[in-house]
Design a protein around this motif. Structure first.
Motif, PDB file in Angstrom:
ATOM      1  N   ILE A 147      77.017  44.736  54.769  1.00 13.08           N
ATOM      2  CA  ILE A 147      75.987  46.211  54.989  1.00 13.08           C
ATOM      3  C   ILE A 147      74.976  46.143  55.214  1.00 13.08           C
ATOM      4  CG2 ILE A 147      74.504  47.432  52.948  1.00 13.08           C
ATOM      5  CD1 ILE A 147      76.475  46.482  50.674  1.00 13.08           C
ATOM      6  N   VAL A 148      74.291  44.682  55.179  1.00 14.45           N
ATOM      7  CA  VAL A 148      72.650  43.914  56.425  1.00 14.45           C
ATOM      8  C   VAL A 148      73.333  44.912  57.612  1.00 14.45           C
ATOM      9  CG1 VAL A 148      71.649  42.657  56.725  1.00 14.45           C
ATOM     10  CG2 VAL A 148      71.564  43.394  54.411  1.00 14.45           C
ATOM     11  N   GLU A 149      74.602  44.094  58.099  1.00 17.06           N
ATOM     12  CA  GLU A 149      74.989  44.199  59.543  1.00 17.06           C
ATOM     13  C   GLU A 149      75.624  45.482  59.843  1.00 17.06           C
ATOM     14  OE1 GLU A 149      77.932  41.280  60.641  1.00 17.06           O
ATOM     15  OE2 GLU A 149      77.787  39.717  59.139  1.00 17.06           O
ATOM     16  N   VAL A 150      75.696  46.618  58.854  1.00 16.82           N
ATOM     17  CA  VAL A 150      75.540  47.561  59.795  1.00 16.82           C
ATOM     18  C   VAL A 150      74.003  48.443  59.652  1.00 16.82           C
ATOM     19  CG1 VAL A 150      76.304  49.993  58.679  1.00 16.82           C
ATOM     20  CG2 VAL A 150      78.074  48.349  58.419  1.00 16.82           C
ATOM     21  N   ILE A 151      73.498  47.678  58.914  1.00 18.55           N
ATOM     22  CA  ILE A 151      71.986  48.323  59.048  1.00 18.55           C
ATOM     23  C   ILE A 151      71.669  48.075  60.344  1.00 18.55           C
ATOM     24  CG2 ILE A 151      69.944  48.156  57.977  1.00 18.55           C
ATOM     25  CD1 ILE A 151      70.467  48.346  55.227  1.00 18.55           C
ATOM     26  N   ALA A 152      72.068  46.785  60.624  1.00 15.69           N
ATOM     27  CA  ALA A 152      71.897  46.367  61.460  1.00 15.69           C
ATOM     28  C   ALA A 152      72.092  47.060  63.046  1.00 15.69           C
ATOM     29  CB  ALA A 152      71.719  44.733  61.595  1.00 15.69           C
ATOM     30  N   THR A 153      73.640  47.064  62.897  1.00 15.15           N
ATOM     31  CA  THR A 153      74.118  47.990  64.102  1.00 15.15           C
ATOM     32  C   THR A 153      73.331  49.547  63.926  1.00 15.15           C
ATOM     33  OG1 THR A 153      76.185  47.486  63.444  1.00 15.15           O
ATOM     34  CG2 THR A 153      76.009  49.126  64.919  1.00 15.15           C
ATOM     35  N   VAL A 154      73.314  49.728  63.160  1.00 11.80           N
ATOM     36  CA  VAL A 154      72.340  51.474  63.188  1.00 11.80           C
ATOM     37  C   VAL A 154      70.975  50.964  63.567  1.00 11.80           C
ATOM     38  CG1 VAL A 154      71.276  52.991  61.475  1.00 11.80           C
ATOM     39  CG2 VAL A 154      73.172  52.052  61.032  1.00 11.80           C
ATOM     40  N   ALA A 155      69.863  50.078  63.343  1.00 11.94           N
ATOM     41  CA  ALA A 155      69.103  49.466  63.605  1.00 11.94           C
ATOM     42  C   ALA A 155      69.190  49.573  65.663  1.00 11.94           C
ATOM     43  CB  ALA A 155      67.926  48.586  63.586  1.00 11.94           C
ATOM     44  N   ILE A 156      69.801  48.674  65.951  1.00 13.04           N
ATOM     45  CA  ILE A 156      69.887  48.851  66.907  1.00 13.04           C
ATOM     46  C   ILE A 156      70.293  49.808  67.732  1.00 13.04           C
ATOM     47  CG2 ILE A 156      71.881  47.833  67.553  1.00 13.04           C
ATOM     48  CD1 ILE A 156      69.205  46.600  69.380  1.00 13.04           C
ATOM     49  N   ASN A 157      71.327  50.532  67.603  1.00 11.77           N
ATOM     50  CA  ASN A 157      71.397  51.668  67.964  1.00 11.77           C
ATOM     51  C   ASN A 157      70.010  52.340  68.659  1.00 11.77           C
ATOM     52  OD1 ASN A 157      74.521  52.169  69.067  1.00 11.77           O
ATOM     53  ND2 ASN A 157      74.303  50.865  66.890  1.00 11.77           N
ATOM     54  N   VAL A 158      69.654  52.429  67.451  1.00 10.23           N
ATOM     55  CA  VAL A 158      68.802  53.353  67.050  1.00 10.23           C
ATOM     56  C   VAL A 158      67.775  53.070  68.196  1.00 10.23           C
ATOM     57  CG1 VAL A 158      66.751  53.969  66.234  1.00 10.23           C
ATOM     58  CG2 VAL A 158      68.725  54.412  64.923  1.00 10.23           C
ATOM     59  N   PHE A 159      67.617  52.090  68.316  1.00  7.00           N
ATOM     60  CA  PHE A 159      66.244  51.386  69.566  1.00  7.00           C
ATOM     61  C   PHE A 159      66.838  51.747  71.184  1.00  7.00           C
ATOM     62  CE2 PHE A 159      66.182  48.551  72.847  1.00  7.00           C
ATOM     63  CZ  PHE A 159      64.451  48.000  73.318  1.00  7.00           C
ATOM     64  N   ALA A 160      68.286  52.290  71.097  1.00  5.81           N
ATOM     65  CA  ALA A 160      69.131  52.521  72.364  1.00  5.81           C
ATOM     66  C   ALA A 160      69.194  54.140  72.437  1.00  5.81           C
ATOM     67  CB  ALA A 160      70.585  51.766  72.077  1.00  5.81           C
ATOM     68  N   ASN A 161      68.764  54.833  71.311  1.00  3.67           N
ATOM     69  CA  ASN A 161      69.225  55.956  71.797  1.00  3.67           C
ATOM     70  C   ASN A 161      67.546  56.516  71.311  1.00  3.67           C
ATOM     71  OD1 ASN A 161      70.729  56.864  68.507  1.00  3.67           O
ATOM     72  ND2 ASN A 161      71.295  55.792  70.565  1.00  3.67           N
ATOM     73  N   ILE A 162      66.467  56.114  70.998  1.00  5.17           N
ATOM     74  CA  ILE A 162      65.598  56.046  71.109  1.00  5.17           C
ATOM     75  C   ILE A 162      64.593  55.881  72.858  1.00  5.17           C
ATOM     76  CG2 ILE A 162      62.323  55.288  70.531  1.00  5.17           C
ATOM     77  CD1 ILE A 162      63.950  55.389  67.750  1.00  5.17           C
ATOM     78  N   ILE A 163      64.991  54.358  73.566  1.00  2.20           N
ATOM     79  CA  ILE A 163      64.370  54.262  74.970  1.00  2.20           C
ATOM     80  C   ILE A 163      65.196  54.887  75.384  1.00  2.20           C
ATOM     81  CG2 ILE A 163      65.813  52.752  75.464  1.00  2.20           C
ATOM     82  CD1 ILE A 163      63.570  50.798  76.244  1.00  2.20           C
ATOM     83  N   ASN A 164      66.157  55.917  75.348  1.00  2.00           N
ATOM     84  CA  ASN A 164      66.892  56.286  75.964  1.00  2.00           C
ATOM     85  C   ASN A 164      66.323  57.699  76.676  1.00  2.00           C
ATOM     86  OD1 ASN A 164      68.827  55.144  78.396  1.00  2.00           O
ATOM     87  ND2 ASN A 164      69.972  54.040  75.948  1.00  2.00           N
ATOM     88  N   GLU A 165      66.569  58.332  75.029  1.00  3.73           N
ATOM     89  CA  GLU A 165      65.552  59.491  75.525  1.00  3.73           C
ATOM     90  C   GLU A 165      64.213  59.133  75.602  1.00  3.73           C
ATOM     91  OE1 GLU A 165      67.077  62.799  74.170  1.00  3.73           O
ATOM     92  OE2 GLU A 165      68.603  60.885  74.347  1.00  3.73           O
ATOM     93  N   ALA A 166      62.949  58.860  74.637  1.00  9.28           N
ATOM     94  CA  ALA A 166      61.839  58.905  75.012  1.00  9.28           C
ATOM     95  C   ALA A 166      61.531  58.474  76.614  1.00  9.28           C
ATOM     96  CB  ALA A 166      60.950  57.552  74.550  1.00  9.28           C
ATOM     97  N   LEU A 167      62.401  57.696  77.637  1.00  9.46           N
ATOM     98  CA  LEU A 167      62.068  57.911  79.194  1.00  9.46           C
ATOM     99  C   LEU A 167      63.201  58.875  79.657  1.00  9.46           C
ATOM    100  CD1 LEU A 167      61.659  54.012  79.600  1.00  9.46           C
ATOM    101  CD2 LEU A 167      60.174  55.898  79.156  1.00  9.46           C
TER     102      LEU A 167
END
Length: 182
Positions: A147-167
């Motif tokens: 469960i913690v790893e799924v949350i971590a997977t979401v977090a790293i993907n949110v970072f990727a989503n944000i960097i690509n959307e922001a930039l």
């Protein structure tokens, strides 16, 4: 056009070049997202370190790929959705029916369905999930560590989503547009 330059690999710092060599070795190319992140060697090292650490976890790669699709769709990240879809199709690890299910926040695999639903809810609700959501993961056979790893997977993907959307990273894959944003 990207809001900041997408540098050529030879134009980033030596530290970033070394990290990008690993990306090239693993993926066969260096996609624009990695080159954008390479503007900061510290950010690139953190991103790759987080991804590499999750590769050693208990949640299988296929589930993490499914989660990435669900999170990209939930966050409306065309870059990540395009890259992720291209990668899973090219590797023939998910079929179109599964990709569609993942984009809809579900999976055709019974166990993975719980993880994808949980991940999509995490992304849509900014982490505000309930006890029932966690219990559904446990009922599907996921451990506390998973469960913690799924949350971590979401977090790293949110970072990727944000960097690509922001930039507004230039999409260097066949374009797939998100249907909705959270």
């Amino acid at each position: 056009m990207s809001r900041i330059p997408v540098p050529a690999v030879e134009h980033v710092s030596a530290e970033s070049q070394a990290l990008l060599a690993g990306v090239r070795s693993r993926l066969g190319a260096v996609p624009n997202m990695y080159r954008i992140i390479a503007n900061s060697p510290a950010a690139l090292e953190a991103f790759l370190g987080f991804c590499n650490a999750l590769d050693k976890g208990g949640v299988d790669r296929l589930t993490r790929e499914r989660v990435a699709l669900a999170v990209a769709e939930a966050n409306g990240s065309d870059y990540c959705l395009s890259a992720q879809t291209y990668r899973v199709r090219k590797a023939a690890i998910l079929d179109d029916a599964e990709i569609t299910a993942n984009r809809n926040g579900a999976s055709n695999d019974i166990k993975a369905d719980a993880a994808v639903r949980f991940a999509a809810r995490l992304a849509r609700e900014r982490g505000q999930v309930g006890e029932a959501d966690v219990e559904a993961m446990k009922r599907a056979g996921y451990s506390d560590a998973d469960i913690v790893e799924v949350i971590a997977t979401v977090a790293i993907n949110v970072f990727a989503n944000i960097i690509n959307e922001a930039l507004k990273t230039d999409i260097d894959f066949p374009r797939i547009s998100a249907r909705r944003a959270a």
